[in-house]
Scaffold this motif. Structure first.
Motif, PDB file in Angstrom:
ATOM      1  N   VAL A 187       0.838  -1.204   0.000  1.00 40.06           N
ATOM      2  CA  VAL A 187       0.000   0.000   0.000  1.00 40.06           C
ATOM      3  C   VAL A 187       0.872   1.252   0.000  1.00 40.06           C
ATOM      4  CG1 VAL A 187      -1.771   1.297   1.265  1.00 40.06           C
ATOM      5  CG2 VAL A 187      -1.906  -1.185   1.158  1.00 40.06           C
ATOM      6  N   ILE A 188       1.981   1.199   0.749  1.00 42.51           N
ATOM      7  CA  ILE A 188       2.886   2.364   0.794  1.00 42.51           C
ATOM      8  C   ILE A 188       3.411   2.680  -0.616  1.00 42.51           C
ATOM      9  CG2 ILE A 188       5.184   3.127   1.573  1.00 42.51           C
ATOM     10  CD1 ILE A 188       4.532   1.578   4.226  1.00 42.51           C
ATOM     11  N   VAL A 189       3.782   1.650  -1.358  1.00 39.87           N
ATOM     12  CA  VAL A 189       4.305   1.868  -2.715  1.00 39.87           C
ATOM     13  C   VAL A 189       3.218   2.478  -3.608  1.00 39.87           C
ATOM     14  CG1 VAL A 189       5.155   0.710  -4.789  1.00 39.87           C
ATOM     15  CG2 VAL A 189       6.067   0.065  -2.541  1.00 39.87           C
ATOM     16  N   ILE A 190       2.006   1.903  -3.549  1.00 42.25           N
ATOM     17  CA  ILE A 190       0.904   2.430  -4.374  1.00 42.25           C
ATOM     18  C   ILE A 190       0.614   3.887  -4.001  1.00 42.25           C
ATOM     19  CG2 ILE A 190      -1.573   2.201  -4.857  1.00 42.25           C
ATOM     20  CD1 ILE A 190      -1.192  -0.845  -4.338  1.00 42.25           C
ATOM     21  N   TYR A 191       0.568   4.137  -2.698  1.00 44.69           N
ATOM     22  CA  TYR A 191       0.294   5.495  -2.176  1.00 44.69           C
ATOM     23  C   TYR A 191       1.358   6.477  -2.676  1.00 44.69           C
ATOM     24  CZ  TYR A 191      -0.175   8.957   1.682  1.00 44.69           C
ATOM     25  OH  TYR A 191      -0.326  10.079   2.440  1.00 44.69           O
ATOM     26  N   ALA A 192       2.634   6.076  -2.564  1.00 42.21           N
ATOM     27  CA  ALA A 192       3.716   6.969  -2.989  1.00 42.21           C
ATOM     28  C   ALA A 192       3.606   7.265  -4.483  1.00 42.21           C
ATOM     29  CB  ALA A 192       5.074   6.341  -2.664  1.00 42.21           C
ATOM     30  N   VAL A 193       3.330   6.230  -5.271  1.00 40.62           N
ATOM     31  CA  VAL A 193       3.206   6.436  -6.725  1.00 40.62           C
ATOM     32  C   VAL A 193       2.062   7.406  -7.015  1.00 40.62           C
ATOM     33  CG1 VAL A 193       2.529   5.293  -8.872  1.00 40.62           C
ATOM     34  CG2 VAL A 193       4.241   4.227  -7.380  1.00 40.62           C
ATOM     35  N   LEU A 194       0.933   7.221  -6.328  1.00 34.25           N
ATOM     36  CA  LEU A 194      -0.245   8.047  -6.623  1.00 34.25           C
ATOM     37  C   LEU A 194      -0.076   9.495  -6.185  1.00 34.25           C
ATOM     38  CD1 LEU A 194      -3.198   5.618  -5.820  1.00 34.25           C
ATOM     39  CD2 LEU A 194      -2.433   6.407  -8.051  1.00 34.25           C
ATOM     40  N   ILE A 195       0.738   9.746  -5.153  1.00 37.67           N
ATOM     41  CA  ILE A 195       0.877  11.160  -4.766  1.00 37.67           C
ATOM     42  C   ILE A 195       2.078  11.840  -5.434  1.00 37.67           C
ATOM     43  CG2 ILE A 195      -0.347  10.981  -2.565  1.00 37.67           C
ATOM     44  CD1 ILE A 195       2.247  11.172  -1.090  1.00 37.67           C
ATOM     45  N   SER A 242      -7.378  23.624  -3.243  1.00 35.58           N
ATOM     46  CA  SER A 242      -8.065  22.734  -4.203  1.00 35.58           C
ATOM     47  C   SER A 242      -7.433  21.341  -4.256  1.00 35.58           C
ATOM     48  CB  SER A 242      -8.083  23.353  -5.610  1.00 35.58           C
ATOM     49  OG  SER A 242      -8.762  24.554  -5.594  1.00 35.58           O
ATOM     50  N   VAL A 243      -7.441  20.692  -3.101  1.00 31.75           N
ATOM     51  CA  VAL A 243      -6.763  19.398  -3.013  1.00 31.75           C
ATOM     52  C   VAL A 243      -7.416  18.326  -3.883  1.00 31.75           C
ATOM     53  CG1 VAL A 243      -8.068  18.510  -1.016  1.00 31.75           C
ATOM     54  CG2 VAL A 243      -5.679  17.837  -1.341  1.00 31.75           C
ATOM     55  N   VAL A 246      -2.228  17.813  -3.379  1.00 36.44           N
ATOM     56  CA  VAL A 246      -2.280  16.484  -2.748  1.00 36.44           C
ATOM     57  C   VAL A 246      -0.937  16.170  -2.087  1.00 36.44           C
ATOM     58  CG1 VAL A 246      -2.498  14.005  -3.191  1.00 36.44           C
ATOM     59  CG2 VAL A 246      -4.017  15.607  -4.359  1.00 36.44           C
ATOM     60  N   LEU A 247       0.146  16.490  -2.818  1.00 32.26           N
ATOM     61  CA  LEU A 247       1.480  16.198  -2.274  1.00 32.26           C
ATOM     62  C   LEU A 247       1.722  16.991  -0.987  1.00 32.26           C
ATOM     63  CD1 LEU A 247       4.075  14.597  -2.796  1.00 32.26           C
ATOM     64  CD2 LEU A 247       4.983  16.592  -3.959  1.00 32.26           C
ATOM     65  N   VAL A 248       1.279  18.259  -0.985  1.00 31.77           N
ATOM     66  CA  VAL A 248       1.488  19.083   0.216  1.00 31.77           C
ATOM     67  C   VAL A 248       0.712  18.505   1.397  1.00 31.77           C
ATOM     68  CG1 VAL A 248       0.942  21.318   1.250  1.00 31.77           C
ATOM     69  CG2 VAL A 248       2.091  21.220  -0.945  1.00 31.77           C
ATOM     70  N   ILE A 249      -0.558  18.173   1.182  1.00 31.31           N
ATOM     71  CA  ILE A 249      -1.396  17.753   2.316  1.00 31.31           C
ATOM     72  C   ILE A 249      -1.111  16.305   2.713  1.00 31.31           C
ATOM     73  CG2 ILE A 249      -3.770  17.270   3.019  1.00 31.31           C
ATOM     74  CD1 ILE A 249      -4.581  19.875   1.958  1.00 31.31           C
ATOM     75  N   LEU A 250      -1.214  15.380   1.771  1.00 32.10           N
ATOM     76  CA  LEU A 250      -0.997  13.971   2.141  1.00 32.10           C
ATOM     77  C   LEU A 250       0.488  13.688   2.377  1.00 32.10           C
ATOM     78  CD1 LEU A 250      -3.507  12.061  -0.156  1.00 32.10           C
ATOM     79  CD2 LEU A 250      -3.830  12.928   2.151  1.00 32.10           C
ATOM     80  N   GLY A 251       1.343  14.234   1.496  1.00 31.90           N
ATOM     81  CA  GLY A 251       2.783  14.031   1.683  1.00 31.90           C
ATOM     82  C   GLY A 251       3.266  14.698   2.958  1.00 31.90           C
ATOM     83  N   SER A 310       1.542  15.318   5.635  1.00 30.91           N
ATOM     84  CA  SER A 310       1.043  14.538   6.758  1.00 30.91           C
ATOM     85  C   SER A 310       1.887  13.274   6.960  1.00 30.91           C
ATOM     86  CB  SER A 310      -0.420  14.176   6.468  1.00 30.91           C
ATOM     87  OG  SER A 310      -0.927  13.319   7.416  1.00 30.91           O
ATOM     88  N   THR A 311       2.299  12.662   5.845  1.00 33.73           N
ATOM     89  CA  THR A 311       3.124  11.450   5.946  1.00 33.73           C
ATOM     90  C   THR A 311       4.496  11.768   6.527  1.00 33.73           C
ATOM     91  OG1 THR A 311       1.971  10.554   4.025  1.00 33.73           O
ATOM     92  CG2 THR A 311       4.035   9.488   4.629  1.00 33.73           C
ATOM     93  N   VAL A 312       5.087  12.875   6.081  1.00 29.52           N
ATOM     94  CA  VAL A 312       6.388  13.281   6.626  1.00 29.52           C
ATOM     95  C   VAL A 312       6.261  13.546   8.134  1.00 29.52           C
ATOM     96  CG1 VAL A 312       8.119  15.130   6.597  1.00 29.52           C
ATOM     97  CG2 VAL A 312       7.281  14.169   4.450  1.00 29.52           C
ATOM     98  N   ALA A 313       5.184  14.216   8.526  1.00 26.96           N
ATOM     99  CA  ALA A 313       4.977  14.495   9.957  1.00 26.96           C
ATOM    100  C   ALA A 313       4.803  13.192  10.741  1.00 26.96           C
ATOM    101  CB  ALA A 313       3.751  15.394  10.138  1.00 26.96           C
ATOM    102  N   ALA A 314       4.110  12.205  10.135  1.00 28.02           N
ATOM    103  CA  ALA A 314       3.913  10.907  10.807  1.00 28.02           C
ATOM    104  C   ALA A 314       5.254  10.210  11.020  1.00 28.02           C
ATOM    105  CB  ALA A 314       2.980  10.029   9.970  1.00 28.02           C
ATOM    106  N   ILE A 315       6.119  10.260   9.995  1.00 27.72           N
ATOM    107  CA  ILE A 315       7.439   9.619  10.116  1.00 27.72           C
ATOM    108  C   ILE A 315       8.278  10.352  11.159  1.00 27.72           C
ATOM    109  CG2 ILE A 315       9.590   9.144   8.871  1.00 27.72           C
ATOM    110  CD1 ILE A 315       7.851   8.794   6.323  1.00 27.72           C
TER     111      ILE A 315
END
Ligand code: SF4
Length: 471
Positions: free
Chosen positions: A40-48, A142-143, A150-155, A157-162
């Motif tokens: 899922v991480i790989v798919i998620y990374a590709v999509l964002i 306009s996400v 999308v990269l700013v918000i989801l990416g 958030s992911t960076v903050a999680a890590i």
């Protein structure tokens, strides 16, 4: 960390036995689950990431010809509505098994500095603030439309999680427990699920370490205190504790059980704020503003105000795309005036919704036996079904829009929306009756308090309905 013995899911029949076995199987299948998480991480990374490297789609591009539209459809059309729906059916199974952010945060925490979680991180208001912040910021940039947003918000958030995983806890999910912007919504919606991990406290207390000294450990990554686990709000359904001390088992339960019988034990004002202001107010406003004449009126009013103050320059002022939408090549630019009108629109909707629903809840609270803040917050939980279904349907607007612009016109959408809204209204009204029954035996008080709540549930349904059917 705690002691654990071999899971015991025996002596149960039918569904009970199947669920208990499933919980034990999940507990034994960490490697498989981690493999799924990496996929899922790989798919998620590709999509964002990949859409940000491509030119923006044009009018002739379709879901199957442009990766950006495909990613939009997957994220906003399927992923998010699907995740919320899965919360209603399976609790936070998504968090424990599939969420890329949770998995990355936990993996990162294996190399953590291991610092103690500071008090500011455990502030109970984060789920409310996080949800409001990401929802409103998402609209500002306009996400739903642009890959960079999308990269700013989801990416981001992911960076903050890590980063959270690298600083606090060890092999834990401090991010998920305290800081994830959707933790609060997931905690609310998962209370509806008909499955949960039940702790038998007597069995727990009776348990003695085996004579052979066999020890394993249970690492509950989202930091749930296992012995007192009651309900789904913080449990990620990962299965790691299944069978622990012969006391924890995955079981089915009635859909209403947790809200009717558990949620009233502790008043949770931030959850009430999230339901009334976050889900019914801000989320509703975020879905509604683009097609609203009130938004245009607000914008005109602000423009006249600026002109009257001689601040004409502000009328044409624009901001970078990561503050306010700014894509001139797509003829899509939000000026400062649009941004102010957007914030005002969502703010007014949130304020009015919050006041109306808080007033109705206060009335139902008084009718059912005098003022009690605990009862007020418990009654607010009855609105979770209509709030959750409303948000799922609001998210599905993007699904339907993308399907229509790609040539699909599903005819069942409107009837399905009406059925789901009617069903959620009845569900919330029924939950209200169950909660009111906890507090008063008087038939007349029950009738009027439940009636007041039923009107509120109907109002919420009408408010969601205006998203799809203009008055
Ligand atoms: S209580 Fe913790 S260990 Fe047990 S299933 Fe839930 S998240 Fe996993």
């Amino acid at each position: 960390m705690a002691d654990c013995t071999t899971p015991s899911a025996t002596h149960r029949g039918g569904l009970k036995r199947t669920l208990a076995g499933l919980g034990d199987w999940m507990g034994r299948s960490r490697r498989l689950i981690m493999g799924v998480q990496w996929a899922v991480i790989v798919i998620y990374a590709v999509l964002i990431v990949v859409p940000t490297l491509m030119p923006l789609p044009t009018n002739v591009d379709r879901i199957w010809t442009h990766v950006t539209i495909f990613a939009q459809f997957v994220f906003w059309g399927i992923w998010w509505p699907g995740v919320l729906l899965s919360m209603i059916l399976f609790g936070r199974l998504w968090c424990g098994v599939l969420c890329p952010e949770g998995a990355l945060s936990e993996r990162a925490s294996a190399w953590s500095l291991g610092r103690a979680v500071p008090r500011w991180v455990t502030w109970k208001g984060w789920p409310f603030v996080g949800f409001l912040g990401t929802t409103i910021y998402g609209q500002m940039i306009s996400v739903y439309q642009y890959p960079a947003a999308v990269l700013v918000i989801l990416g981001g958030s992911t960076v903050a999680a890590i980063a959270t995983g690298l600083i606090w806890g060890r092999n834990k999910r401090v991010w998920c427990r305290h800081l994830c912007p959707v933790n609060g919504v997931f905690a609310l919606v998962s209370k509806l699920a008909p499955v949960h991990y039940r702790v038998d406290r007597d069995a727990w207390d009776r348990w003695r370490k085996p004579a052979d000294g066999h020890r394993t450990v249970v690492n509950c990554a989202p930091l749930v205190p296992l012995r007192t686990l009651e309900g789904n709000a913080q449990c990620h359904m990962c299965g790691r504790c299944s069978g622990f001390r012969n006391a924890i088992v995955l079981e089915h339960r009635p859909f209403n059980d947790e809200i009717a019988n558990v949620a009233g034990r502790e008043a949770k004002p931030w959850e009430t704020a999230l339901i009334l202001i976050g889900l019914l107010g801000v989320a509703g406003g975020a879905f509604r503003w683009t097609g609203s004449s009130l938004f245009i009126d607000l914008k005109m009013w602000f423009a006249e105000m600026l002109l009257s103050f001689g601040a004409d320059r502000l009328l044409d002022m624009v901001m970078p795309w990561w503050i306010l939408t700014n894509y001139p090549e797509n003829n899509d630019v939000m000026g400062v005036l649009d941004g102010v009108a957007l914030l005002a629109f969502i703010g007014v909707e949130a304020l009015l919704t919050g006041l109306v629903f808080a007033g109705g809840l206060a009335l139902a609270t008084r009718i059912s036996g005098g003022w009690s803040s605990g009862r007020f917050h418990h009654l607010a939980q009855a609105l979770i079904p209509i709030s959750a279904i409303g948000v799922i349907l609001g998210l599905s607007m993007t699904t339907v829009t993308l399907l229509r612009t790609n040539g699909f016109h599903p005819g069942f959408v409107d009837p399905l929306r009406a059925i789901l809204l009617a069903g959620a209204t009845l569900w919330s009204a029924w939950l209200s009756a169950r909660i009111v029954a906890h507090y008063t035996a008087s038939p007349s008080r029950r009738l009027f308090a439940t009636g007041t709540m039923a009107i509120l549930c109907g109002l919420a349904a009408v408010n969601w309905g205006t998203l799809f059917w203009s008055p």
